[in-house]
Scaffold this motif. Structure first.
Motif, PDB file in Angstrom:
ATOM      1  N   ASP B 268       0.841  -1.193   0.000  1.00  0.00           N
ATOM      2  CA  ASP B 268       0.000   0.000   0.000  1.00  0.00           C
ATOM      3  C   ASP B 268       0.877   1.244   0.000  1.00  0.00           C
ATOM      4  O   ASP B 268       0.976   1.952   0.999  1.00  0.00           O
ATOM      5  N   GLU B 310       3.389  10.915  -5.887  1.00  0.00           N
ATOM      6  CA  GLU B 310       3.085  11.418  -4.557  1.00  0.00           C
ATOM      7  C   GLU B 310       1.951  12.442  -4.659  1.00  0.00           C
ATOM      8  O   GLU B 310       1.039  12.455  -3.847  1.00  0.00           O
ATOM      9  N   LYS B 311       2.012  13.278  -5.698  1.00  0.00           N
ATOM     10  CA  LYS B 311       0.973  14.298  -5.891  1.00  0.00           C
ATOM     11  C   LYS B 311      -0.366  13.677  -6.260  1.00  0.00           C
ATOM     12  O   LYS B 311      -1.402  14.083  -5.777  1.00  0.00           O
ATOM     13  N   THR B 313      -1.459  10.538  -5.883  1.00  0.00           N
ATOM     14  CA  THR B 313      -2.038   9.492  -5.041  1.00  0.00           C
ATOM     15  C   THR B 313      -2.221   9.919  -3.586  1.00  0.00           C
ATOM     16  O   THR B 313      -3.122   9.427  -2.910  1.00  0.00           O
ATOM     17  N   GLY B 314      -1.337  10.783  -3.090  1.00  0.00           N
ATOM     18  CA  GLY B 314      -1.412  11.139  -1.675  1.00  0.00           C
ATOM     19  C   GLY B 314      -0.741  10.138  -0.762  1.00  0.00           C
ATOM     20  O   GLY B 314      -0.794  10.262   0.457  1.00  0.00           O
ATOM     21  N   TYR B 315      -0.107   9.141  -1.330  1.00  0.00           N
ATOM     22  CA  TYR B 315       0.615   8.160  -0.514  1.00  0.00           C
ATOM     23  C   TYR B 315       1.743   8.843   0.250  1.00  0.00           C
ATOM     24  O   TYR B 315       2.338   9.814  -0.238  1.00  0.00           O
ATOM     25  N   ASP B 316       2.092   8.291   1.431  1.00  0.00           N
ATOM     26  CA  ASP B 316       3.203   8.879   2.181  1.00  0.00           C
ATOM     27  C   ASP B 316       4.356   7.889   2.345  1.00  0.00           C
ATOM     28  O   ASP B 316       5.140   7.973   3.265  1.00  0.00           O
ATOM     29  N   HIS B 345       7.934  16.297   2.692  1.00  0.00           N
ATOM     30  CA  HIS B 345       6.471  16.104   2.706  1.00  0.00           C
ATOM     31  C   HIS B 345       6.077  14.931   3.593  1.00  0.00           C
ATOM     32  O   HIS B 345       5.034  14.345   3.382  1.00  0.00           O
ATOM     33  N   HIS B 346       6.926  14.556   4.512  1.00  0.00           N
ATOM     34  CA  HIS B 346       6.608  13.430   5.390  1.00  0.00           C
ATOM     35  C   HIS B 346       6.418  12.136   4.620  1.00  0.00           C
ATOM     36  O   HIS B 346       5.596  11.308   4.981  1.00  0.00           O
ATOM     37  N   THR B 347       7.121  11.976   3.531  1.00  0.00           N
ATOM     38  CA  THR B 347       7.012  10.720   2.792  1.00  0.00           C
ATOM     39  C   THR B 347       8.244   9.881   3.103  1.00  0.00           C
ATOM     40  O   THR B 347       9.358  10.368   3.033  1.00  0.00           O
ATOM     41  N   LYS B 372      12.171   2.807  10.358  1.00  0.00           N
ATOM     42  CA  LYS B 372      13.020   1.637  10.432  1.00  0.00           C
ATOM     43  C   LYS B 372      12.256   0.371  10.031  1.00  0.00           C
ATOM     44  O   LYS B 372      11.459  -0.152  10.799  1.00  0.00           O
TER      45      LYS B 372
END
Ligand code: SF4
Lengths: 222, 624
Positions: B268, B310-311, B313-316, B345-347, B372
């Protein structure tokens, strides 16, 4: 810590989004917020998450016409702009209906929820309601803290209004202190009102509104 | 055209209903042109079928790529169909509902083309389950002009013979180009007006390189049960079918508007495909042979794709899907690029399947600077001798060095993967697995207290080795189930005092049936159908697998499973897959087999080319 700005959103969810579990819905909102490019605040710690709070969990299969969600933003954006951007980023079945600024408060959004209005639609509802009219305690089994317990749901029902032979609307207690889930109510109708099991299983349930504590002026929504 | 209506009580009663309801972000809904319009301009309805659950199917890279690739075309609508889990399938049958596609809820039998992707042989019965539930006749011979064409692709199709009766056509190799050619061919056939027989389309499709139409080939057998010959039974059909590959992955289509599932799937996250193929040449690994030669994407291309996704889908989280990620030649450039572009972006970035021999602290620190993840090492065999046999060029020293780095770096353990039943395996090799685990325990104890984690946790698992077509071990017998069980027990016993080791093993009987199907021939078709009729589906799921049923069906068909799984084959034998050409030559595979028996290793592609045959494609690592 820098200032945070709360935007309170009223949203709806319909088919096919009603089939998401609450956790799935949270993830879906997180991703939509990221797609919308909103300057959301992130929690601290090992596994940072976007800061958002739902007023009340929504169970699988339940539609809603007016639930609340608070977003913590890093910038003071126009609520209408937040609503607009999010609406363009949400998957099928979700829509933001209203957005308002809310004052950051100690009381969490969840603790403000007092009651909820539901609409139930399935054949034979009116008849089943007539049959339970005089059953005083409505005791049903409920799964709670790992075991089955008996609860009387009668005191949790504030009012019931029939909208036709197959439709009713009701106001019931909701929130963290007292909460009636519609599926328990349907179980009572099955047990005491002879609502056929198939009708209960096929009952469409919509949360029409969440009633927030009136002390909170921001809760009015739109 | 009809749509399947899913009643509330049905969805309310099954596990994870969001598997069946669609509507995900970036999923594609089109308007189907009216019949009159279609008569002028044909329109193709394609169902991408994955014979396992939504969570597994949506994690499949081929589906992710080809779904969007097909939907880019205005004359195609590609939808998705997954195998409904047993609770849903049973209820659908009871309520007489056909299997449907997620996007439009159109029943499967109303589509023009069904494309199954096959990742493992144990999914065969689920293919039949989906066809049956979708009201498509199982056998190609029983399909009429009203039925869809049923197609297969994926790694398993390098030997699709056991399923030859059920697939109209098969795509060998990578789908990006050839799938579009098949679609063109279909639309052309529709437009031609000469659509009186299914054969018209199949004959035209068989002209496309990489397309295999099983019914156009006749297989004859010798008295001893081995193949006598595989010959085309139509004129104008090629004698052998060569796989298709994409040479330039930088230019290849890659969807950046990928579907974002509403419910959690296995992978995911954003996924990047760093390269295809693997240079290593492990002799047990089918993927390492059939995906040759290695072709890489440039790091700049990958960073751009990640940013774009990333833009949209919004996945991180970004993950990397390749056979051996740390073999990517520009890994440090790539991870630096990703870290610098995405972490603001916190990804986070997750690095899977790190190798032991080029395991570096630097890389680990990069991964840990975000989140980790777990460490996974696959020594595969317990002794140096056996690792040389399988050409897994790592040493005990590599393992211990990497473990020391990991333990000092704050990791409290790792997952270790081994195989049992490898060719030439002896009891010493099995014991070697325990010794390796114990060497790690000793290493842990030898580290100063403040330089190691509080506890050591090793998860050790053993899988059964299954000889696969197009590997050097395709001639080799599979180990027998009883010996495997006793080896598992022996290993379990040896590890009983190793408190930091958790040992997990794989059911050998499941691997045995997988082995039968992997090197099987067309005669197994009736066994698979009988197993399906007897209730087999989701055979790859331990709790669903029905061993006795399979054995019973094999017996009734008069076929000996040991003939397929346990027999040593001769160099002269014609295999059921001999008419398929994956580039790597049989001579190379045979010489690798001989080297294996002598425990002689072969260098990897970048160190020294072994002229395996894959240079015939004219690109990739062979020409670097
Ligand atoms: S031809 Fe040589 S370089 Fe190319 S894949 Fe084969 S062994 Fe590797």
């Amino acid at each position: 810590m820098s200032e945070t700005f709360i935007v309170r959103l009223r949203f709806s969810r319909r088919e096919p989004a009603i089939w998401l579990a609450h956790l799935d819905m949270m993830r879906t909102f997180e991703r939509s917020i990221r797609r919308a490019g909103l300057p959301i605040c992130w929690s601290q710690g090992y596994n940072p998450r976007p800061q958002m709070t739902f007023a009340l969990p929504i169970s699988v299969g339940l539609a809603t016409a007016g639930d609340y969600l608070d977003l913590s933003l890093e910038e003071d954006l126009e609520p209408a702009d937040v609503m607009d951007r999010l609406n363009r980023s949400l998957p099928t079945g979700f829509a933001i209906l209203a957005a308002n600024r809310a004052a950051p408060s100690k009381a969490s959004l969840m603790s403000l929820v007092r009651a909820a209005d539901y609409r139930l639609e399935t054949p034979g509802l009116a008849e089943a309601i007539a049959r339970i009219a005089n059953t005083q305690p409505l005791v049903v089994e409920k799964f709670s803290k790992g075991k089955m317990v008996d609860v009387d749901i009668r005191p949790l029902i504030e009012k019931i209004q029939l909208k036709g032979p197959d439709c009713l609307e009701m106001r019931v207690k909701a929130g963290s202190s007292a909460n009636l889930r519609p599926d328990l109510f349907l179980k009572a109708l099955e047990t005491y009102g002879d609502l056929p099991a198939e009708a209960a299983a096929d009952c469409a349930v919509t949360r029409l509104a969440l009633i927030l504590d009136s002390n909170d002026p921001e809760s009015a929504g739109s | 055209m009809s749509t399947v209506n899913l009643p509330r009580h049905l969805l309310a009663s099954v596990e994870k209903p969001a598997r069946y309801t669609g509507g995900e972000w970036n999923s594609i809904v089109k308007t189907v042109p009216e019949a009159a319009e279609q008569a002028l301009r044909p329109f193709l309805r394609y169902a991408f079928c994955f014979p396992d659950t939504y969570e597994i199917g949506m994690s499949n890279l081929a589906l992710r790529i080809l779904y969007h690739l097909l939907n880019e075309r205005p004359d195609v609508w590609c939808e998705r169909v997954f195998a409904p889990w047993t609770d849903m399938a049973d209820r659908m049958r009871r309520e007489n509902l056909p299997l449907f596609a997620l996007e439009s809820r159109t029943p499967l039998h109303e589509f023009d083309l069904l494309g199954f992707t096959l990742q493992y042989e144990l999914a065969f019965t689920s293919v039949l389950d989906m066809l049956d539930l979708g009201r498509v006749p199982l056998r190609t011979a029983d399909r009429t002009l009203d039925d869809p064409f049923v197609m297969a692709g994926g790694p398993v199709v390098y030997n699709i013979e056991p399923m030859a009766d059920f697939f109209d056509l098969v795509i060998i190799g990578e789908g990006e180009e050839v799938l579009s050619e098949v679609v063109d061919c279909y639309l052309h056939w529709k437009a031609s007006g000469d659509t009186r027989t299914r054969e018209g389309f199949l004959l035209a499709a068989a002209q496309i390189e990489g397309v295999y139409v099983p019914s156009f080939y006749t297989v004859t057998y010798k008295n001893d049960g081995t193949v006598q010959a595989i010959l085309p039974n139509r004129t104008g059909v090629p004698a052998t079918i060569r796989k298709r590959i994409i040479l330039d992955l930088d230019q290849a289509y890659f969807p950046t508007q990928s579907i974002v599932p509403n419910t959690e799937i296995v992978h995911d996250r954003i996924f990047l495909e760093l390269f295809r193929g693997c240079t290593r040449g492990c002799r047990f690994c089918q993927a390492g042979m059939i995906y040759r030669p290695v072709r890489e994407k440039k790091p700049a291309v990958l960073v751009n794709q990640a940013l774009e996704m990333e833009k949209t889908t919004g996945y991180d989280e970004v993950g990397m899907l390749s056979l051996s990620t740390s073999d990517y030649s520009a890994l440090s450039e790539l991870t630096d690029g990703l870290l610098c572009e995405l972490t603001p972006h916190h990804t986070s970035i997750s690095l899977p399947s790190l190798r032991l021999d080029n395991f570096s602290l630097e890389l680990m620190e990069k991964a840990s600077s975000t989140r980790k993840g777990g460490l996974t090492f696959a020594p595969e065999a317990g002794t140096q001798r056996l690792r040389d046999v399988i050409n897994k060029n790592i040493t005990e020293e590599d393992l211990l060095k990497a473990m020391e780095l990991a333990l000092r770096g704050g990791w409290s353990g790792a997952k270790l993967y081994f195989m049992l039943g490898l060719p030439t395996e002896t009891i010493e090799d099995v014991e070697g697995i325990a010794h390796l685990a114990q060497a790690i325990e000793k290493l842990y104890q030898s580290l100063p207290r403040f330089e190691r984690p509080k506890r050591l946790e090793l998860s050790l698992s053993t899988a059964m080795f299954i000889p696969k077509p197009f590997t050097p071990f395709q001639w080799s017998p599979q180990a027998d189930t009883e010996t495997m069980k006793s080896h598992q027990m022996h290993l379990k016993d040896l590890l009983r005092h190793s408190r930091s080791v958790r040992y997990k093993w794989h059911e050998p009987r499941q691997s045995y049936i997988e082995g039968v199907l992997a090197r099987g021939d067309r005669r197994l078709g009736k066994v698979i159908e009988a197993a399906f009729r007897g209730g087999a589906r989701f055979d790859a799921w331990d709790e669903q697998f029905k061993y006795d049923l399979w054995i019973d069906c094999l017996e009734k068909a008069g076929l000996d499973p040991n003939f397929y799984a346990r027999r040593e084959r001769s160099r002269q034998e014609i295999f059921p897959w001999s008419h398929i050409d994956c580039g790597v030559t049989e001579d190379f595979l045979w010489s690798e087999y001989q080297q294996a028996i002598l425990a002689q290793t072969t260098p990897e592609c970048r160190e020294q080319c072994s002229a395996c045959g894959a240079q015939c494609f004219g690109g990739g690592v062979c020409y670097e």
